[in-house]
Scaffold this motif. Sequence first.
Motif, short mmCIF file in Angstrom:
data_model
loop_
_atom_site.label_atom_id
_atom_site.label_comp_id
_atom_site.label_asym_id
_atom_site.label_seq_id
_atom_site.Cartn_x
_atom_site.Cartn_y
_atom_site.Cartn_z
N MET A 185 0.82 -1.21 0.00
CA MET A 185 0.00 0.00 0.00
C MET A 185 0.85 1.27 0.00
O MET A 185 0.43 2.31 -0.50
CB MET A 185 -0.94 0.01 1.20
N LEU A 186 2.07 1.19 0.54
CA LEU A 186 2.94 2.36 0.55
C LEU A 186 3.61 2.58 -0.81
O LEU A 186 4.30 3.58 -1.01
CB LEU A 186 3.99 2.23 1.65
N TYR A 187 3.40 1.65 -1.74
CA TYR A 187 3.76 1.87 -3.14
C TYR A 187 2.52 2.22 -3.96
O TYR A 187 2.56 3.12 -4.79
CB TYR A 187 4.43 0.61 -3.72
N TRP A 188 1.41 1.48 -3.71
CA TRP A 188 0.23 1.66 -4.54
C TRP A 188 -0.49 2.99 -4.25
O TRP A 188 -0.80 3.75 -5.16
CB TRP A 188 -0.75 0.50 -4.34
N SER A 189 -0.76 3.27 -3.00
CA SER A 189 -1.56 4.45 -2.65
C SER A 189 -0.94 5.75 -3.15
O SER A 189 -1.63 6.56 -3.79
CB SER A 189 -1.78 4.49 -1.13
N PRO A 190 0.36 6.01 -2.91
CA PRO A 190 0.96 7.26 -3.42
C PRO A 190 1.50 7.14 -4.85
O PRO A 190 2.10 8.09 -5.35
CB PRO A 190 2.10 7.52 -2.43
N ASN A 191 1.32 5.97 -5.49
CA ASN A 191 1.76 5.74 -6.87
C ASN A 191 3.27 5.99 -7.02
O ASN A 191 3.72 6.81 -7.81
CB ASN A 191 0.98 6.65 -7.84
N LYS A 192 4.06 5.21 -6.26
CA LYS A 192 5.50 5.45 -6.22
C LYS A 192 6.35 4.29 -6.73
O LYS A 192 7.57 4.32 -6.59
CB LYS A 192 5.92 5.79 -4.78
#
Length: 462
Positions: A357-364
Motif C-alpha cells: 500500500m505504501l507503493y500503490w496508494s501514493p503511486n511510487k
Amino acid sequence: MTKLLIIFALLGVGAAVYYVLNCNEGRQPPQMDPEEWWGPKDTKGRVDKTIKPFKVKFEEPMINDLRQRLKSHRPFTPPLEGVGFEYGFNTDQLNSWLTYWADKYNFAEREKFLNQFPQFTTNIQGLDIHFIRVKPQVPAGVKVLPLLLVHGWPGSVREFYEAIPMLTKQRPGYDFVFEVIVPSLPGYGFSDPAVRPGLGVPQTAVIFKNLMNRLGHKKFYVQGGDWGAAVASSLSTLFPEDILGHHSNMLIVQNSCSQLMYFFGSIFPSFVVESRLADRMYPIAEWFAYALEEFGYFHLQATKPDTIGVALTDSPAGLLAYILEKFSTWTNKEFKTTKDGNLGFRFTKDQLIDNLMLYWSPNKITTSMRYYAENMSKKLRDMDLDSIKTPVPTWGYQAKYELFYRSPRILRTKYTNLLNVTVTEDGGHFLALELPKELTDDIFKAVKAFIEFHSKKVKTEL
C-alpha cells in the motif's frame, strides 16, 4: 625456467597482498552540494521549510479503484507442473492474495495501524520528505540518542514498525534509548521524487543529513539495510564527523581492493574468511550463478524503470507478484522451491500488503525503481565512495540468508573502525520486519560499543 616462474608467481602474489593491505589510502570524500535542488525550478527560494504533521490516508476513490482492479484481472497463465517459485510468483497462489487484499484487508484498521506513530513532512532541497519521528519519555538519568533508520527496495518505513517500540523503550543494562527518525527515501512512500536525474545514494545522504539537522541533531547514529545500508555507508563516508556510529544489516564493500581480495580468497580462502563461513562467499561460480538467476530485476530497474513501471502502476496483481516474490526468495533462497513461496514463514498478509500500500496508494513504484538507474549512472559510479575509507565506528549484522556476505577482513578495507560483526544462523534480507527483536538487541549492543569507542578516543586524545 620452472624456478623463474615460481619466483614471478610469488612476486605477483606478494604484490597483490601488499596492494590489498595498503589500498584506498589517502582518498578524500568529495564535496557535496548541501543545497542541491531536486524539486521544480520555479519553487527554488520560496519553499516552506516548516515541519508539518502528516497522516496516512487511504481515500475511498483509491480503495474502490484498487478493488475493481484486483477483481477484474485477466486469467493468469497456469504455472508449469511441479514448479514452485522457480519461475517467479506461482500464479496458482495469486487469487488468494488478491481476494484477501480486496475483501479481507481492512483499509480503515490498517490506516489506523500505519498512523500509530507521529509522522511529518518537511521540504528539503525542493522535496517534501516524509518521516516517522518517535521521541520517548524517559526518567532522569536516561539518555535519548538520535537514531536514523533507513529502508530500501522493495521495502518501506513499514519494515520498522515492529522494531520502533523496542528501540524507544528502556531496557536493563542500558542507560539510553533512542529517538527514532524513519524517513521514506525520495521517490518512495510519501516522499517526493526528484524531477530531474541524478538523485542517488550520496545525494540522499545529504538530504537525510539536512533532515536530521533540521530536527536538531548535528550528530546522530544511523542504521540501514538494502539501499538504506548504502545511504548509511554514504553518510559515514561523506560526513564522518557527524555520524556517531554506523550499524548495517547489509554491510558490503565494492571497490578494486575488496574485489581483488575476494578473488584472491577463492584460491586461498583462509586469507580472507574464517573456514566456518567460507561457504557464504565461495565458490565464486556458485554465487555468480545465483546472481544471474535472481538479479534480472536489478538490470531492468537500472536501465528501463519507467517501462516496467507502466505495468506495475496499472496492475495491483502485477505489483503484488513482483514485490512479494522478493519477500520470498530474499528471506531464504530455498523458499523458491515451495508452492506458496513460504511467505507465511515469518510475515503476515497484512504486513506484506501494508508495504504494498505504501507503493500503490501514493503511486511510487516507478519512482522507487528509478533509484536503481540513478545509482548505476556513470556519474555516481565515478564517485566510487566505497574506495574512500571511513573512521566512523561500524558494526555489522550478518544474517544467514542475506544476499551478500563479506568477511571482516574485506570490510576493513573501507571501515577502519569495524568494531564487530554479529554472524547468525538465521534471518534474511528484510531483517527489521522478519526478526525485529534480534535486530534491536544488536543495535543496542552496537551503540553501547560506539559510546565506549568515543569515550576511549577522548581519553587517548587527552
